[in-house]
Design a protein around this motif. Structure first.
Motif, PDB file in Angstrom:
ATOM      1  N   GLY A 293       0.908  -0.599   0.064  1.00 53.46           N
ATOM      2  CA  GLY A 293      -0.174  -0.024   0.161  1.00 53.46           C
ATOM      3  C   GLY A 293       0.821   1.508  -0.217  1.00 53.46           C
ATOM      4  N   VAL A 294       1.723   0.981   0.571  1.00 59.09           N
ATOM      5  CA  VAL A 294       2.745   2.127   1.176  1.00 59.09           C
ATOM      6  C   VAL A 294       3.634   2.352  -0.208  1.00 59.09           C
ATOM      7  CG1 VAL A 294       4.972   3.207   2.278  1.00 59.09           C
ATOM      8  CG2 VAL A 294       3.200   2.721   3.371  1.00 59.09           C
ATOM      9  N   SER A 295       4.113   1.643  -0.890  1.00 58.86           N
ATOM     10  CA  SER A 295       5.112   1.502  -2.162  1.00 58.86           C
ATOM     11  C   SER A 295       3.686   2.053  -3.326  1.00 58.86           C
ATOM     12  CB  SER A 295       5.254  -0.138  -2.273  1.00 58.86           C
ATOM     13  OG  SER A 295       6.763   0.181  -1.473  1.00 58.86           O
ATOM     14  N   LEU A 296       2.632   1.635  -3.681  1.00 63.93           N
ATOM     15  CA  LEU A 296       2.034   2.317  -4.418  1.00 63.93           C
ATOM     16  C   LEU A 296       1.616   3.429  -4.704  1.00 63.93           C
ATOM     17  CD1 LEU A 296      -0.145  -1.395  -5.032  1.00 63.93           C
ATOM     18  CD2 LEU A 296       1.510  -0.152  -6.554  1.00 63.93           C
ATOM     19  N   TYR A 297       1.103   3.474  -3.188  1.00 65.59           N
ATOM     20  CA  TYR A 297       0.363   5.531  -3.087  1.00 65.59           C
ATOM     21  C   TYR A 297       1.967   6.339  -2.924  1.00 65.59           C
ATOM     22  CZ  TYR A 297      -2.166   9.457  -0.725  1.00 65.59           C
ATOM     23  OH  TYR A 297      -3.142  10.200  -0.551  1.00 65.59           O
ATOM     24  N   LEU A 298       2.930   6.212  -2.392  1.00 65.29           N
ATOM     25  CA  LEU A 298       3.900   7.117  -2.166  1.00 65.29           C
ATOM     26  C   LEU A 298       5.049   7.202  -3.665  1.00 65.29           C
ATOM     27  CD1 LEU A 298       4.401   6.817   0.891  1.00 65.29           C
ATOM     28  CD2 LEU A 298       2.884   8.244  -0.027  1.00 65.29           C
ATOM     29  N   ASP A 299       3.978   5.605  -4.619  1.00 59.91           N
ATOM     30  CA  ASP A 299       5.331   5.189  -5.855  1.00 59.91           C
ATOM     31  C   ASP A 299       7.055   5.333  -4.907  1.00 59.91           C
ATOM     32  OD1 ASP A 299       5.725   4.431  -8.010  1.00 59.91           O
ATOM     33  OD2 ASP A 299       5.869   6.553  -8.697  1.00 59.91           O
ATOM     34  N   SER A 300       7.349   4.589  -3.998  1.00 65.25           N
ATOM     35  CA  SER A 300       8.529   4.892  -3.174  1.00 65.25           C
ATOM     36  C   SER A 300       8.870   3.334  -3.536  1.00 65.25           C
ATOM     37  CB  SER A 300       8.636   5.911  -2.128  1.00 65.25           C
ATOM     38  OG  SER A 300       7.811   5.340  -1.229  1.00 65.25           O
ATOM     39  N   TRP A 301       9.328   3.238  -4.221  1.00 65.12           N
ATOM     40  CA  TRP A 301       9.708   1.916  -4.078  1.00 65.12           C
ATOM     41  C   TRP A 301      10.984   1.423  -3.659  1.00 65.12           C
ATOM     42  CZ3 TRP A 301       6.070  -2.676  -4.827  1.00 65.12           C
ATOM     43  CH2 TRP A 301       4.804  -2.343  -5.358  1.00 65.12           C
ATOM     44  N   ASN A 302      12.293   1.907  -3.781  1.00 62.91           N
ATOM     45  CA  ASN A 302      13.439   2.462  -3.636  1.00 62.91           C
ATOM     46  C   ASN A 302      13.401   2.855  -2.363  1.00 62.91           C
ATOM     47  OD1 ASN A 302      12.240   4.744  -4.007  1.00 62.91           O
ATOM     48  ND2 ASN A 302      14.774   5.581  -4.561  1.00 62.91           N
ATOM     49  N   ARG A 303      12.846   3.629  -1.494  1.00 64.16           N
ATOM     50  CA  ARG A 303      12.568   3.994   0.062  1.00 64.16           C
ATOM     51  C   ARG A 303      11.633   2.874   1.142  1.00 64.16           C
ATOM     52  NH1 ARG A 303      11.957   8.650  -2.622  1.00 64.16           N
ATOM     53  NH2 ARG A 303      14.460  10.000  -2.306  1.00 64.16           N
ATOM     54  N   SER A 304      10.614   2.038   0.296  1.00 66.68           N
ATOM     55  CA  SER A 304       9.634   1.752   1.130  1.00 66.68           C
ATOM     56  C   SER A 304      10.466   0.527   1.860  1.00 66.68           C
ATOM     57  CB  SER A 304       7.664   1.552   0.563  1.00 66.68           C
ATOM     58  OG  SER A 304       9.047   0.621  -0.313  1.00 66.68           O
ATOM     59  N   TRP A 305      11.555  -0.155   1.251  1.00 68.34           N
ATOM     60  CA  TRP A 305      12.235  -1.688   1.709  1.00 68.34           C
ATOM     61  C   TRP A 305      12.839  -1.284   3.365  1.00 68.34           C
ATOM     62  CZ3 TRP A 305      16.732  -1.070   3.757  1.00 68.34           C
ATOM     63  CH2 TRP A 305      17.311  -0.242   3.992  1.00 68.34           C
ATOM     64  N   ILE A 306      12.403  -0.134   3.827  1.00 69.46           N
ATOM     65  CA  ILE A 306      12.430  -0.057   5.793  1.00 69.46           C
ATOM     66  C   ILE A 306      12.038  -0.897   6.467  1.00 69.46           C
ATOM     67  CG2 ILE A 306      11.302   2.032   5.433  1.00 69.46           C
ATOM     68  CD1 ILE A 306      15.025   1.411   6.531  1.00 69.46           C
ATOM     69  N   ILE A 307      10.748  -1.002   5.830  1.00 69.51           N
ATOM     70  CA  ILE A 307       9.562  -1.552   6.232  1.00 69.51           C
ATOM     71  C   ILE A 307      10.075  -3.215   6.766  1.00 69.51           C
ATOM     72  CG2 ILE A 307       7.019  -1.899   6.026  1.00 69.51           C
ATOM     73  CD1 ILE A 307       6.098  -0.431   4.497  1.00 69.51           C
ATOM     74  N   TRP A 308      10.862  -3.454   6.293  1.00 63.22           N
ATOM     75  CA  TRP A 308      10.609  -4.980   6.698  1.00 63.22           C
ATOM     76  C   TRP A 308      11.313  -5.612   7.275  1.00 63.22           C
ATOM     77  CZ3 TRP A 308       8.001  -8.109   4.414  1.00 63.22           C
ATOM     78  CH2 TRP A 308       7.018  -7.851   3.337  1.00 63.22           C
TER      79      TRP A 308
END
Length: 330
Positions: A293-308
């Motif tokens: 949801g965060v990656s698609l909504y913010l279009d920030s795949w290169n940063r959202s990895w920090i969620i893991w």
């Protein structure tokens, strides 16, 4: 009659000397002498081979024959169900299968950790690569595809080998008893693996610490942003190598603990884990939903990895807290 006495009696019935029995088993005469005197216990494979040579079952060799009178059950009380017993063959098969699958399971977990590397590097190229860099959409699309493929492969490996071990789930969920002699053999194999386990855990910790060094050095100096991104990817590679050692050694060590019912597999902790079994599945499904949801909504795949990594640390904290609460209530 104990194991050593049975070996001596069966050997003498066949008119074999200790040297002859040792030759058939591929061991020294001193080993046979120690078995018969009770100074040591044979390994699992040797017990199985002797059962074939003597034409008897392993249960006969290992189970001490003692006649006991059945306990009287007070009136008004019902007899509880007998605990499941684990034979030598079953314990040996479980240990061997765990050792065979441990490396593949460790690879699958490490593969999951490495899955964001391509996405991170492509994201860095799209943002800091200049005019010759990839477009952000292309970098995100390719990186996300590689991530999902690697995760799918990892999950497939984990499911496949998890199903191979499914028949032994009762070892970590239910109380049981080991037949005579099995505990001693399992403890001996655990002692033999102890040095390897310590080395793997030490090396894994060192790799995780070393992986941070390039990132810290790059952050402390005025370097290009792309180099920082590369250091993050390198950190994940070091962590993946360390986790491989953790999972491989931990799986094998855990197989001994499951059979001996020590550590995290005591009857009390089994009950707590049974009550918390729903938590892990629900938690990680929620994490995946949040990540997508965060990656698609913010279009920030290169940063959202920090969620893991954040989710992993939070999971450990929540699980320990819930386990303490459930254990106290129990």
């Amino acid at each position: 009659m104990i194991l050593g006495e049975k070996i001596a009696r069966l050997r003498k019935q066949r008119e074999w000397s200790q040297e002859e029995l040792a030759s058939q088993l591929g061991i020294s005469r001193q080993s046979v002498s120690k078995w018969e005197s009770g100074a040591s216990i044979p390994d699992l494979d040797k017990v199985v081979r002797m059962s074939g040579l003597f034409g008897v079952s392993t249960d006969y060799l290992l189970k001490e024959e003692v006649e006991e009178t059945a306990p009287q059950i007070p009136e008004g009380e019902e007899e509880s169900d007998p605990l499941r017993s684990v034979s030598l063959e079953e314990a040996g098969t479980f240990l061997d299968l765990t050792r065979k699958t441990a490396a593949r399971m460790a690879f699958a977990v490490s593969w999951c950790i490495l899955s964001p590397v391509c996405l991170i590097l492509l994201g860095g190229l799209s943002e800091f690569g200049g005019e010759r860099g990839l477009s952000e959409n292309m970098a995100g699309g390719i990186g996300a595809t590689v991530l999902l493929v690697m995760v799918a492969i990892s999950v497939a490996v984990l499911i496949f080998h998890g199903m191979r071990l499914e028949r032994y789930e009762y070892l970590e969920k239910e109380p049981f008893v080991l037949l005579y002699g099995v505990a001693g053999i399992v403890e001996k194999r655990k002692e033999e693996f102890a040095d390897t386990f310590r080395k793997c855990i030490t090396a894994g910790v060192v790799l995780c610490i070393i992986g941070v060094v390039p990132l810290m050095l790059a952050a402390g100096r005025d370097v290009e942003d792309m180099l920082l991104v590369s250091c993050v990817a390198l950190l994940l590679c070091f962590v993946a190598a360390g986790v491989f050692l953790f999972v491989w050694a931990g799986s094998i060590e855990g197989s001994f603990d499951k059979l001996l019912q020590v550590g995290d597999y005591t009857p009390e902790k089994k009950e707590v884990n049974r009550r918390l079994s729903f938590f892990a599945g629900a938690y990680w499904c929620l994490v995946v939903a949040v990540y997508l949801g965060v990656s698609l909504y913010l279009d920030s795949w290169n940063r959202s990895w920090i969620i893991w990594p954040v989710a992993g640390v939070l999971f450990a904290a929540l699980y320990i807290t819930l386990g303490a609460v459930v254990g106290r209530k129990r």
